[in-house]
Design a protein around this motif. Structure first.
Motif, mmCIF file in Angstrom:
data_model
loop_
_atom_site.group_PDB
_atom_site.id
_atom_site.type_symbol
_atom_site.label_atom_id
_atom_site.label_comp_id
_atom_site.label_asym_id
_atom_site.label_seq_id
_atom_site.Cartn_x
_atom_site.Cartn_y
_atom_site.Cartn_z
ATOM 1 N N ASN A 1 36.794 53.657 23.485
ATOM 2 C CA ASN A 1 37.493 53.963 22.240
ATOM 3 C C ASN A 1 37.721 52.668 21.460
ATOM 4 O O ASN A 1 38.560 51.848 21.824
ATOM 5 N N PHE B 1 38.974 52.259 18.604
ATOM 6 C CA PHE B 1 40.222 52.216 17.835
ATOM 7 C C PHE B 1 41.379 51.718 18.707
ATOM 8 O O PHE B 1 42.104 50.815 18.332
ATOM 9 N N SER B 2 41.525 52.332 19.868
ATOM 10 C CA SER B 2 42.633 51.945 20.744
ATOM 11 C C SER B 2 42.276 50.729 21.578
ATOM 12 O O SER B 2 43.156 50.092 22.156
ATOM 13 N N GLY B 3 40.986 50.429 21.680
ATOM 14 C CA GLY B 3 40.563 49.319 22.527
ATOM 15 C C GLY B 3 40.634 49.644 24.003
ATOM 16 O O GLY B 3 40.659 48.752 24.851
ATOM 17 N N GLU B 4 40.652 50.928 24.310
ATOM 18 C CA GLU B 4 40.813 51.339 25.702
ATOM 19 C C GLU B 4 39.698 52.293 26.129
ATOM 20 O O GLU B 4 38.969 52.821 25.295
ATOM 21 N N GLU C 1 38.798 55.873 27.654
ATOM 22 C CA GLU C 1 39.469 57.171 27.579
ATOM 23 C C GLU C 1 38.599 58.169 28.364
ATOM 24 O O GLU C 1 37.394 58.239 28.135
#
Lengths: 572, 572
Positions: free
Chosen positions: B27, B29-32, B34
């Protein structure tokens, strides 16, 4: 200002118009503080370096930030015209706002939007506009305008129009309503942004809503909600308004990985909070106090906003960027020394240093059009013993439905001061029609007199509450005489008023005047017995038929759970 | 694909066409990372969630990334047509490239640009185009086209055109040359991007260059250079090409604060490196090996590129985004299992799984137009004893000017194999004019035979080097017969050739064929005595009159320090 001149200045072939020396520059690109002198020519930053200037200002090591950006605001909520709004927010470092002129558009339609565009010119504030997407907000009240995609189309390509404003009608989106999707397509086809407004939407419904092309939201109230929306591609606007405050709840959302997708917005800001607490500067201070890195916080109100709205050359201190600059004593309390707009000093220590163009002569028709009222108009014949009463809940905009015995006098239902059950009337003020609805509300607390106002979300008809019909009718007529506003009447006398002649929403007086009058109105109402925290704000939400439970519009009593009108009288 | 259908699929009212299950989703956007299932309909991602699909693929916990983005590349350098290029890079995860068709435009002008646009259709690769800004690159050689702002204007609003390509003419910018600024204004006025190309530019000159609206650069070679450019607002494209490699030098630039402004690009990639080393996947692997966070690295080739180029709905895995997806075994070696383009499986384990539209029948005129050569054309009368010789410097594209005695036979200057001073000729191949220039070069090493080629930056005239005039002329004629290409001739016989009939730059054969032929050409040249590392590459830069020191174009010997032509013969 030609590109050639700016290049000449950047090369040092001509002197800069202004050089700010000894700056600690907030560099939103590198995320670092950079020492240097800023050369400015023709309103633009030409570069950081060794420049000669016709004027030279030593900022003595103060911090210099790009001007702040409010990503979503309804200026109408501040009840002043744009120049007055600018006078309040620019000295606090805000040099750009994205407005959604939703309130005035509900009253005056395209004329209202054009008025906001027109009155935004020649102010030291960039006022970008999102076209209101939901005028009227619902079909359950009479609005002053009906804006379909066809109506908005002529404006969508304007350079100050960034897109389509908060799409509150999420059922319309996820159920593929053609009129709603037409607006979406209009924005998308013109490569413009669509702002979201989707409180609590989650899962597949949120997926569908976003799929339509809606990539921001300012309605998050919890971190998990914001996290889901951010992960799904929405830019999260953390909002700290007067009616709704989410800043402190959402600050824990921010981390170094997701910060670039987070923006700040105020949504609405009443005069007193604007004057006492501040604007974006307040949000920055609170964010940094919470532990957010100051430069990261500043990015949220500069670069992040510019990137989301696809605005070039605003939001950073770099060659070619507009010289909208804030000089700060520190990055903790955000005490602002000076503000420069397009290279011109416009504010010093909280005060504008330039003359405002206000008042400009912009034609706008009067917006209050009510039928000629007679004493009988507010009378209501009792049809049963019990009535549905709107029950206020302190400091909330939701209400409850109370079933209570009516006070019946000579066959008419009337206000009952003893039990604080007061008559509330809503008068169509757009079409001078016969549409007047009458209900009762509990929780205002007035012991005598009445109040009427032309601020009543979202259609802004005249709403009035009173202890007796004579004061009620006099208050409504007083609002009409002022071309809109707020009036408190007691014992047949006008006690206090605030005229809002611009669309019945906005004063043509200074912000301080509006604030004093608003305070005076509240004092007058408290003197008359009002117990509710902010009577005008409470009244302004009683007509909003999308917030549970019992509301009243010019078309009648509306029960949100039933999503339909209900009778005032409850049959046995 | 209508918005309504996508909303239906997102809501689950119709089944998705494809659901990728058990994904570890990158992801951006979140930098994570998922976990979840990705629903895809009509080529778009409708959401992550519990979706039914007509087709369902279990990716078994593999990583799923948005398709990779090469932010700046000249496909011509790979010497294949776009479909063949796609066949090479798509299985490596690249689903979007931004090309600057600068090479073909120097030969065929607008026809060349349109050919690239046309041949990019129906491939599993988004090919975005930046309009070449500098055709011709200089006035010191004869190009096949002269593109002014007026010529480019009809293309600038095309949806696949993202802006103006690398502005190499920085003197033109900082000296306010009207023709150059016209191009800049054309892009800016249409809200399109302008890519920079400013090696070593710094200080005020850099400020002036950026002020013109140029907000990217891919020519940084050191971290301090990149840092200055980034701080001044440029998006830094870290380049790892075949001719120039900067990745490892620039990786230390990246930190968590500035990473959002950094992109990856290849610029040029020869067939052998494309096949053996890879593309963006290679850069990601190297970046992560250096210590860059894998998700941050992926952002540079997805979200960051999309943001810079202002491309919506590409570069992330989120509702409404194009389903361009890369399935990876890991985020360390970047071993790619599958690639999906618009929701269709297009590659598996390094191989395309679909038929390419290649070869499509796109009309393109032959580009090699040379005068009818006679044996005397390459003879040069000795006018003095000493000559200026282009001295190659191993593995560099800069050269030195050597003053050496000429080998004079019967009054003519000729190649001297003993001292490795070989005749070099440049023949105008665009206008069939008399423009043929003759010089000498040291460092090629040929002991017999000759080589001619129609790749010669930036105007791509025919350049040839030989040990004797007969082989020289035969090689040039052979290139002409092939409608462009590379030919090695020895003892009157053609030894090896690579036909490049598309603009004299590009083969119409598969990449592997081109690579084998290129290897074979080098082997043939080495057999003939060549000592230079890559003779074709060395030759291709000998006509570039912007790189010091002594170069040769069809108009004559050019000395870069003097910025003027010089005589071959040095007067005593």
């Amino acid at each position: 200002m030609s590109i050639e001149n700016v290049i000449d200045a950047a090369m040092g072939r001509v002197p800069c118009e202004l050089v700010l020396r000894n700056c600690n520059i907030v560099n939103v690109f590198s995320g670092e503080i950079e020492q240097g002198d800023i050369g400015i020519y023709a309103g633009q930053i030409v570069g950081i370096g060794d420049y000669d200037g016709e004027q030279s200002v030593d900022v003595e090591g103060k911090f210099v930030s790009p001007g702040f950006f409010d990503s979503h605001v309804h200026i109408e909520s501040s009840m002043v015209e744009v120049p007055e709004y600018a006078r309040a927010v620019v000295p606090r470092g805000t040099t750009s706002v994205v407005i959604d002129p939703h309130e005035i558009a509900n009253v005056l339609g395209l004329d209202g939007i054009r008025y906001m565009l027109e009155s935004s010119k020649y102010n030291p504030l960039n006022v970008f506009v999102m076209l209101p997407s939901c005028v009227p907000a619902t079909q359950f009240e009479t609005a002053g305008a009906y804006l379909r995609a066809f109506d908005l189309y002529p404006l969508i390509r304007d350079k100050w129009i960034l897109g389509l404003g908060e799409m509150m009608n999420f059922p319309g989106i996820i159920n593929n309503e053609p009129e709603v999707l037409d607006k979406v397509k209009m924005a998308t086809n013109n490569y413009k942004r669509i702002d979201g407004h989707a409180p609590g939407l989650t899962g597949k419904e949120l997926n569908a809503y976003i799929s339509a092309g809606i990539y921001s939201d300012h309605e998050c109230t919890t971190v998990p909600e914001a996290r889901e929306k951010l992960a799904k591609g929405m830019h999260i606007m953390i909002r700290e308004g007067s009616a709704t405050k989410n800043l402190h709840d959402l600050l824990p959302l921010i981390n170094e990985k997701n910060a670039r997708r987070i923006l700040f917005a105020t949504d609405d800001r009443h005069p007193n909070e604007l004057l006492d607490q501040g604007h974006i500067d307040y949000m920055l201070k609170e964010a940094v106090a919470f532990g957010v890195d100051p430069i990261e916080a500043i990015r949220m109100v500069t670069l992040n906003a510019a990137e989301y709205f696809d605005i070039n050359k605003i939001g950073a201190i770099a060659p070619g960027y507009m010289a909208d600059l804030v000089i700060l004593d520190d990055l903790k309390d955000f005490q602002i020394a000076d503000v420069y707009k397009k290279g011109q000093l416009v504010a010093h220590r909280g005060k504008l240093t330039i003359e405002l163009s206000h008042p400009r002569n912009i034609f706008l028709r009067s917006s209050v059009n009510i039928k000629w009222l007679t004493p009988d108009d507010f009378k209501i014949k009792a049809k049963a013993k019990n009535i549905r009463v709107i029950g206020l809940i302190p400091k909330q905009i939701i209400t409850e439905e109370l079933i209570l015995p009516a006070k019946i006098v000579d066959g008419y239902a009337e206000s009952d001061i003893e039990r604080d059950i007061l008559k509330i009337v809503v008068v169509d003020r757009h079409n001078a029609s016969d549409k007047i609805s009458i209900g009762f509300v509990k929780g205002i607390g007035l012991k005598s007199g009445a109040i009427a106002q032309s601020i009543a979300h979202d259609s802004h008809n005249i709403v009035a509450v009173g202890t007796n019909d004579d004061d009620l009718i006099k208050a409504v007529i007083e609002v009409s005489k002022m071309k809109g506003g707020i009036a408190v009447v007691a014992d047949g006398e006008v006690v206090e008023t605030l005229a809002l002649p611009v669309a019945g929403l906005i004063s043509n007086k200074p912000l301080e005047y509006v604030r004093e009058k608003a305070d005076s109105l509240i004092r007058a109402l408290k003197n008359l017995g009002a117990t509710v925290h902010d009577p005008m704000m409470a009244l302004s939400f009683l007509c909003l038929p999308v917030i549970p439970q019992l509301k009243i519009t010019d078309k009648g009593l509306f029960k949100v759970d039933d999503f339909d009108f209900v009778d005032l009288f409850v049959k046995e």
